[in-house]
Enzyme design. Structure first.
Site: not given
Ligand code: UD1
Ligand code: CA
Length: 454
Positions: A15, A137, A225
């Site tokens: 995003r 979430g 985001n």
């Molecule tokens: C996540 C949470 C959500 C919460 C929010 C808070 C999950 C499934 N959801 O959603 O419940 O409200 O954060 O901000 O956990 N990342 C990795 N590897 C991956 C995917 C993500 O390292 O495969 C890292 C991203 O770089 C990021 C963090 O994990 O720093 C969160 O990922 P993101 O995709 O932003 O999750 P949200 O949709 O914001």
């Molecule tokens: Ca996030």
């Protein structure tokens, strides 16, 4: 119990619409990941593990100065999958604090409280109740308030979406249980990802008690985001910094037009006018005033200094009583002694200027050592560059340089010497003499100006 800290930073941040991994975008001059890292590193810990993936090498080089363990997540299969990659490096009897690299303003105070909350049951979760929960979430509890599970927005039904208690993504879990539960995650959801958040339901079914706490301020948990959220967060952060400075005795004309991207050590009774940008490491003494629209970076400013509007100052040391501007440019490695005056459209680079010296208008002084009480007239230029190399100019104490002088370096002007206006100095000037190189003035009588032909 030892604490291992895992920071999730492997995602691309779709995003953001950017080639740069999201966690390397900057808030107040520092990457999002560094903000999280600094809050986390204030806690007593055994190790900080960063899960990286998208744009991996970029992240590693940019943060090479920080002590941490790098864990590669080759494919971004979800937050649960990301945490799993770090677990082989974590001893079973550790507590694991999990943080998101895109939630920059969490404080170490809150993180400490979260660790304490997890101590007796082995599971603590940071939640928050906010007016607009979209994107997060949602926390699902039973009628008695017991935590049952987290549902991601994309998988939530309408009733669930109306819940305002959200998951911050920050939690503390005993490593041994985490390792057991994480095996049970699947990716049967809208995004086809292994959600870390599903661990709540798995743990609850396993009979675990999950203690939840909330941060003092909901801003602490705001995730970034997209670039709109980044800009909003930047303004908020600047507002907080401005307020802290004002409480410490600094006058800021408009906290909404103040920016500090770095660290500022500052005395009392400093006045900062509108649109001033500070960057890097700065130290400012007492009774200093900084005019509107100045950019000041990595600089030390002593007491009683007046900086007039529209100056750009980078990597300089400014002595007490100096007056600079308006429209002055002070470039790196410049050292102004006490009571130096630098005026409009003057550029100074890699030079030292002695006490009481004045350069009031339109000059370039580079690679120069200037003594005390020197007066440099308007339009003076040190010709420091011959097209291949830079050369030095030395101007000793009490020299008077007339306007429109060129000093072709390397050259020395001895103390007390005077240079006539319009002179090009190519040879050293002895102390006390008048040096002048000027074509003699002629007067031509009855001179008729050319006229336009009709
Ligand atoms: C996540 C949470 C959500 C919460 C929010 C808070 C999950 C499934 N959801 O959603 O419940 O409200 O954060 O901000 O956990 N990342 C990795 N590897 C991956 C995917 C993500 O390292 O495969 C890292 C991203 O770089 C990021 C963090 O994990 O720093 C969160 O990922 P993101 O995709 O932003 O999750 P949200 O949709 O914001
Ligand atoms: Ca996030």
């Amino acid at each position: 119990m030892n604490l291992s800290i895992v920071i999730l930073a492997a995602g691309q941040g779709t995003r953001m619409k950017s080639e740069i991994p999201k966690v390397l975008h900057k808030l107040a001059g520092k990457t999002l990941l560094e903000h999280v890292y600094h809050a986390a590193s204030a806690l007593k810990h055994r190790d900080i593990l960063i899960v990286y993936g998208y744009g991996g090498e970029k992240i590693k080089t940019q943060l090479a100065h920080l002590p941490m363990t790098w864990i590669k997540q080759a494919k971004q299969l979800g937050t649960g999958h990301a945490v799993k990659q770090a677990l082989p490096d974590i001893p079973d009897d550790d507590l694991v604090l999990i943080l998101n690299g895109d939630v920059p303003l969490v404080t170490s105070v809150t993180l400490k409280q979260l660790v304490v909350a997890a101590r007796d049951t082995g599971f603590g979760l940071l939640t928050s109740t906010i007016d607009d929960p979209s994107g997060y979430g949602r926390i699902i509890r039973n009628k008695k308030g017991k935590l049952l599970r987290i549902v991601e927005e994309k998988d939530a039904n309408e009733v669930e979406r109306s819940i305002c208690e959200i998951n911050t993504g920050m939690m503390v879990i005993a490593a041994k249980s985490l390792k057991r539960w994480i095996k049970k995650l699947d990716n049967k959801n809208t995004r086809k990802e292994f959600y870390l958040t599903d661990i709540i339901e798995i743990a609850a079914r396993d009979g675990a008690t999950i203690n939840t706490i909330k941060p003092d301020s909901p801003v602490e948990i705001r995730g970034i985001n997209n670039r709109v959220q980044l800009a909003e967060m930047e303004r908020y952060y600047q507002y907080i910094q401005a307020h802290q400075l004002m409480r410490r005795g600094v006058t800021i004309m408009d906290p909404a037009r103040f920016d500090l991207r770095g660290d500022l050590e500052i005395g009392e009774d400093v006045l900062i006018d509108i649109n001033v940008l500070f960057e890097g490491r700065l130290k400012i003494g007492n009774d200093v005033s900084i005019g509107a629209n100045c950019c000041i970076k990595d600089t030390i400013i002593a007491d009683n200094v007046e900086i007039l509007p529209n100056c750009v100052i980078d990597n300089a040391i400014i002595g007490s009583g100096c007056r600079i501007g308006p429209f002055s440019r002070i470039r790196p490695d410049t050292h102004l002694d006490e009571n130096v005056h630098i005026g409009n459209f003057v550029e100074i680079k890699k030079s030292t200027l002695g006490q009481g010296t004045k350069i009031n208008h339109l000059s370039y002084i580079g690679d120069t050592e200037v003594g005390r009480d020197v007066n440099i007239g308007a339009g003076t230029i040190t010709c420091n560059y011959d097209g291949a190399n830079k050369h030095k100019t030395i101007i000793e104490d009490n020299v008077f340089i007339g306007s429109d002088t060129q000093l072709v370096a390397p050259v020395t002007v001895g103390s007390g010497a005077t240079i006539g206006a319009g002179t090009t100095i190519t040879k050293n000037v002895k102390a006390g003499v008048l040096a002048i190189s000027r074509a003699e003035q002629k007067s031509i009588r009855n001179w008729k100006r050319p006229k336009k032909k009709k």
